[in-house]
Design an enzyme around this catalytic site. Structure first.
Site, PDB file in Angstrom:
ATOM      1  N   ASP A  82       0.831  -1.198   0.000  1.00 22.05           N
ATOM      2  CA  ASP A  82       0.000   0.000   0.000  1.00 22.05           C
ATOM      3  C   ASP A  82       0.876   1.264   0.000  1.00 22.05           C
ATOM      4  O   ASP A  82       1.800   1.375   0.811  1.00 22.05           O
ATOM      5  CB  ASP A  82      -0.867  -0.054   1.277  1.00 22.05           C
ATOM      6  CG  ASP A  82      -1.959   0.980   1.301  1.00 22.05           C
ATOM      7  OD1 ASP A  82      -2.478   1.317   0.225  1.00 22.05           O
ATOM      8  OD2 ASP A  82      -2.313   1.439   2.415  1.00 22.05           O
ATOM      9  N   GLY A 179      -6.046   8.970   8.339  1.00 25.56           N
ATOM     10  CA  GLY A 179      -5.977   9.292   9.772  1.00 25.56           C
ATOM     11  C   GLY A 179      -7.342   9.629  10.342  1.00 25.56           C
ATOM     12  O   GLY A 179      -8.366   9.168   9.847  1.00 25.56           O
ATOM     13  N   HIS A 206      -9.477   5.734  -0.654  1.00 31.33           N
ATOM     14  CA  HIS A 206      -8.578   5.697   0.518  1.00 31.33           C
ATOM     15  C   HIS A 206      -9.172   6.580   1.617  1.00 31.33           C
ATOM     16  O   HIS A 206     -10.083   7.362   1.371  1.00 31.33           O
ATOM     17  CB  HIS A 206      -7.191   6.224   0.127  1.00 31.33           C
ATOM     18  CG  HIS A 206      -6.377   5.229  -0.630  1.00 31.33           C
ATOM     19  ND1 HIS A 206      -5.247   4.641  -0.119  1.00 31.33           N
ATOM     20  CD2 HIS A 206      -6.558   4.691  -1.865  1.00 31.33           C
ATOM     21  CE1 HIS A 206      -4.751   3.785  -1.015  1.00 31.33           C
ATOM     22  NE2 HIS A 206      -5.531   3.808  -2.088  1.00 31.33           N
ATOM     23  N   ALA A 208     -10.852   5.767   4.366  1.00 32.69           N
ATOM     24  CA  ALA A 208     -12.267   5.439   4.640  1.00 32.69           C
ATOM     25  C   ALA A 208     -12.601   5.361   6.128  1.00 32.69           C
ATOM     26  O   ALA A 208     -13.782   5.351   6.487  1.00 32.69           O
ATOM     27  CB  ALA A 208     -12.638   4.131   3.956  1.00 32.69           C
ATOM     28  N   SER A 209     -11.595   5.301   6.986  1.00 30.33           N
ATOM     29  CA  SER A 209     -11.906   5.263   8.425  1.00 30.33           C
ATOM     30  C   SER A 209     -12.589   6.558   8.823  1.00 30.33           C
ATOM     31  O   SER A 209     -12.138   7.646   8.447  1.00 30.33           O
ATOM     32  CB  SER A 209     -10.621   5.135   9.257  1.00 30.33           C
ATOM     33  OG  SER A 209     -10.037   3.881   9.057  1.00 30.33           O
ATOM     34  N   ALA A 230      -7.484   1.600   7.540  1.00 25.24           N
ATOM     35  CA  ALA A 230      -6.328   1.338   8.414  1.00 25.24           C
ATOM     36  C   ALA A 230      -6.585   1.861   9.820  1.00 25.24           C
ATOM     37  O   ALA A 230      -6.514   1.125  10.815  1.00 25.24           O
ATOM     38  CB  ALA A 230      -5.079   2.002   7.837  1.00 25.24           C
ATOM     39  N   THR A 231      -6.918   3.155   9.912  1.00 26.49           N
ATOM     40  CA  THR A 231      -6.981   3.818  11.219  1.00 26.49           C
ATOM     41  C   THR A 231      -7.976   3.163  12.176  1.00 26.49           C
ATOM     42  O   THR A 231      -7.671   2.956  13.352  1.00 26.49           O
ATOM     43  CB  THR A 231      -7.331   5.311  11.005  1.00 26.49           C
ATOM     44  OG1 THR A 231      -6.307   5.877  10.186  1.00 26.49           O
ATOM     45  CG2 THR A 231      -7.404   6.074  12.306  1.00 26.49           C
TER      46      THR A 231
HETATM   47  O1  G3H Z   1      -4.155   3.252   2.460  1.00 26.24           O
HETATM   48  C1  G3H Z   1      -4.740   3.200   3.557  1.00 26.24           C
HETATM   49  C2  G3H Z   1      -6.009   3.885   3.791  1.00 26.24           C
HETATM   50  O2  G3H Z   1      -6.241   4.868   2.862  1.00 26.24           O
HETATM   51  C3  G3H Z   1      -6.220   4.204   5.222  1.00 26.24           C
HETATM   52  O3  G3H Z   1      -7.118   5.225   5.490  1.00 26.24           O
HETATM   53  O4  G3H Z   1      -6.511   6.194   7.680  1.00 26.24           O
HETATM   54  O5  G3H Z   1      -8.803   6.370   6.839  1.00 26.24           O
HETATM   55  O6  G3H Z   1      -7.950   4.194   7.582  1.00 26.24           O
HETATM   56  P1  G3H Z   1      -7.613   5.493   6.963  1.00 26.24           P
HETATM   57 ZN    ZN Z   2      -4.340   5.305   1.633  1.00 27.28          ZN
END
Ligand code: G3H
Ligand code: ZN
Length: 283
Positions: A82, A179, A206, A208-209, A230-231
């Protein structure tokens, strides 16, 4: 099942109006939670490993963990690097066996972004590795992103970018950020509609959290086929461990608090799979 690339799983998502979740994994526990939950819910899944995660543990370590877990699962699992910002990072992942890569040239100008992406496509395609490019820039700060800038994707440039590079999927910027959001982001659905009308390859969201379920559903309905999270996983994992340790000062067996963290991660994974509509697609 053996590991798969992301090309077919995203095309299937595109044809059937759902999105495949890509969850960033940092360690074995997160990988276990992600793959076990996807398997229980019969969802395809992508285990994403960031450039910084590859400094924490080696590409072959992540690959070994994900491959072993995938071989016990009956759903398609892909392992994806990623936000790789350079060719050597992509090569490291490929040598380890990764099945999918993101080459993130979004900090570069259009020409340089096309050039680096084309290079990666040229050496990945013969090995059937899927390649995600990015045009525009997703905002925010996560450990592997050092830009605060958000640049919305230009729909015509996106079509041009895909034509010139032959990427198998495209990450676009429509108002999300990596983030933690301070305020609820406003997504530019008009731009998403325009990009979708001009770009045939699956589109990736990207940051999406922290988006609402409604925002995620609208994005999927409008053509997003892969959603990166991720976050929220990191938060669930860390909060569960913090609470466990705060309540039990005597515990010293990592398995005790890791189980609690895995349960918390699994709950987030299950909820996202259901919102993105990928559950039940691999029965
Ligand atoms: O590549 C990773 C994601 O775009 C993470 O995004 O910080 O909103 O979970 P996020
Ligand atoms: Zn990302």
């Amino acid at each position: 099942m053996p590991l798969v690339n992301t090309t077919k799983m995203l095309i299937e998502a595109q044809s059937n109006e759902y999105a495949v979740p890509a969850f960033n994994i940092e360690n074995m526990e997160m990988a276990m939670s992600v793959i076990d939950t996807a398997n229980k819910l019969a969802s395809p899944v992508i285990c994403a490993v960031s450039e910084n995660a590859l400094k924490y543990a080696s590409a072959s370590t992540y690959f070994g963990i994900v491959q072993a877990l995938a071989s016990d699962a009956s759903v398609p699992v892909a392992i994806h690097v990623d936000h790789a910002e350079s060719v050597p990072v992509v090569l490291r992942a490929l040598r380890a066996g990764f099945t999918s890569v993101m080459i993130d040239g979004s900090k570069l100008n259009f020409r340089d972004n096309v050039n680096i992406t084309q290079r990666v496509v040229d050496f990945c395609s013969p090995f059937h590795i899927s390649i995600e490019g990015e045009l525009g820039a997703v905002g925010g700060k996560i450990d592997y992103i050092d830009s605060d800038l958000l640049r919305y994707t230009n729909p015509d440039a996106a079509a041009d970018f895909v034509r010139q590079t032959n990427v198998t999927s495209l990450a676009i910027a429509i108002g999300t950020a990596h983030g933690i959001y301070k305020d609820m982001p406003k997504l530019d659905y008009g731009t998403l509609d325009l990009i979708r009308s001009k770009v045939e390859v699956p589109l990736v969201l990207h940051g999406a959290s922290g988006l609402s379920d409604e925002q995620l559903c609208t994005c999927v309905h409008k053509g997003i086929c892969k959603v990166n999270i991720a976050t929220e996983l990191r938060q669930a994992y860390t909060t569960a461990i913090r609470e466990y340790l705060d309540n039990d000062e005597k515990v010293y067996d990592p398995k005790k608090y890791s189980l609690v963290a895995m349960k918390a991660v699994s709950e987030v994974v299950a909820q996202k799979i259901q919102v993105l509509g990928s559950d039940g697609k691999c029965r």
